[in-house]
Write a protein that holds these residues in place. Structure first.
Motif, PDB file in Angstrom:
ATOM      1  N   MET A   1       0.884  -1.135   0.125  1.00  0.00           N
ATOM      2  CA  MET A   1       0.110   0.024   0.054  1.00  0.00           C
ATOM      3  C   MET A   1       0.880   1.332  -0.064  1.00  0.00           C
ATOM      4  SD  MET A   1      -2.908   1.614   2.833  1.00  0.00           S
ATOM      5  CE  MET A   1      -3.438  -0.240   3.150  1.00  0.00           C
ATOM      6  N   PRO A   2       0.689   2.296  -0.871  1.00  0.00           N
ATOM      7  CA  PRO A   2       1.263   3.476  -0.889  1.00  0.00           C
ATOM      8  C   PRO A   2       1.304   4.071   0.332  1.00  0.00           C
ATOM      9  CG  PRO A   2      -0.478   3.829  -2.116  1.00  0.00           C
ATOM     10  CD  PRO A   2      -0.395   2.194  -1.875  1.00  0.00           C
ATOM     11  N   PRO A   3       2.333   5.118   0.829  1.00  0.00           N
ATOM     12  CA  PRO A   3       2.052   5.981   1.635  1.00  0.00           C
ATOM     13  C   PRO A   3       0.741   6.657   1.826  1.00  0.00           C
ATOM     14  CG  PRO A   3       4.321   6.085   1.123  1.00  0.00           C
ATOM     15  CD  PRO A   3       3.398   5.380   0.129  1.00  0.00           C
ATOM     16  N   PRO A   4       0.122   7.435   2.909  1.00  0.00           N
ATOM     17  CA  PRO A   4      -1.188   7.713   2.864  1.00  0.00           C
ATOM     18  C   PRO A   4      -1.062   9.429   2.227  1.00  0.00           C
ATOM     19  CG  PRO A   4      -0.306   7.673   5.030  1.00  0.00           C
ATOM     20  CD  PRO A   4       0.579   6.995   4.335  1.00  0.00           C
ATOM     21  N   LEU A   5       0.150  10.148   2.280  1.00  0.00           N
ATOM     22  CA  LEU A   5       0.191  11.340   1.391  1.00  0.00           C
ATOM     23  C   LEU A   5       1.086  11.402   0.451  1.00  0.00           C
ATOM     24  CD1 LEU A   5       0.434  13.585   4.799  1.00  0.00           C
ATOM     25  CD2 LEU A   5      -1.732  12.803   3.383  1.00  0.00           C
ATOM     26  N   GLU A   6       1.262  10.250  -0.282  1.00  0.00           N
ATOM     27  CA  GLU A   6       2.166  10.104  -1.562  1.00  0.00           C
ATOM     28  C   GLU A   6       1.426  11.178  -2.579  1.00  0.00           C
ATOM     29  OE1 GLU A   6       4.246   6.627  -3.950  1.00  0.00           O
ATOM     30  OE2 GLU A   6       1.964   6.325  -3.543  1.00  0.00           O
ATOM     31  N   HIS A   7       2.066  11.967  -3.278  1.00  0.00           N
ATOM     32  CA  HIS A   7       1.451  12.758  -4.330  1.00  0.00           C
ATOM     33  C   HIS A   7       1.013  14.037  -3.772  1.00  0.00           C
ATOM     34  CE1 HIS A   7       2.867   9.670  -7.066  1.00  0.00           C
ATOM     35  NE2 HIS A   7       1.898   8.951  -6.699  1.00  0.00           N
ATOM     36  N   GLN A   8       1.300  14.264  -2.532  1.00  0.00           N
ATOM     37  CA  GLN A   8       0.610  15.319  -1.777  1.00  0.00           C
ATOM     38  C   GLN A   8       1.834  16.358  -1.512  1.00  0.00           C
ATOM     39  OE1 GLN A   8      -2.642  15.952  -1.689  1.00  0.00           O
ATOM     40  NE2 GLN A   8      -2.713  13.944  -2.494  1.00  0.00           N
ATOM     41  N   VAL A   9       1.530  17.764  -1.436  1.00  0.00           N
ATOM     42  CA  VAL A   9       2.467  18.566  -0.991  1.00  0.00           C
ATOM     43  C   VAL A   9       1.788  19.224   0.192  1.00  0.00           C
ATOM     44  CG1 VAL A   9       3.728  20.690  -1.472  1.00  0.00           C
ATOM     45  CG2 VAL A   9       3.196  19.049  -3.318  1.00  0.00           C
ATOM     46  N   ALA A  10       2.876  19.434   1.376  1.00  0.00           N
ATOM     47  CA  ALA A  10       2.537  20.204   2.558  1.00  0.00           C
ATOM     48  C   ALA A  10       3.442  21.574   2.472  1.00  0.00           C
ATOM     49  CB  ALA A  10       2.612  19.285   3.763  1.00  0.00           C
TER      50      ALA A  10
END
Length: 79
Positions: free
Chosen positions: A1-10
């Motif tokens: 399973m991919p990390p929960p915030l993959e492809h997100q920017v903070a």
């Protein structure tokens, strides 16, 4: 399973040290790319290096002046 915030920017302001840096580590650990936004360029670059290449980048930012945010590439939306 991919990390929960993959492809997100903070984008975390005040993230060069202290509480801001601690907060910035959380989304990076969850797979997000973190923008370390701070007025302190030296510590901000070091913070991005500590978090890790590909996980964090530094963007100089002075939140006390609105024009700097736009000049730095971070844009504020106004009503």
């Amino acid at each position: 399973m991919p990390p929960p915030l993959e492809h997100q920017v903070a984008i975390i302001t005040g993230a060069a040290s202290g509480i801001g840096l601690a907060i910035a580590r959380r989304p990076a650990d969850a797979g997000a790319t973190v923008v370390i936004a701070d007025i302190n360029e030296k510590d901000g670059r070091e913070a991005a290096e500590q978090i890790g290449a590909g996980k964090a980048v530094f963007q100089p930012l002075d939140v006390t002046t609105g024009g700097v945010a736009q000049a730095g590439g971070l844009h504020r939306h106004r009503p």
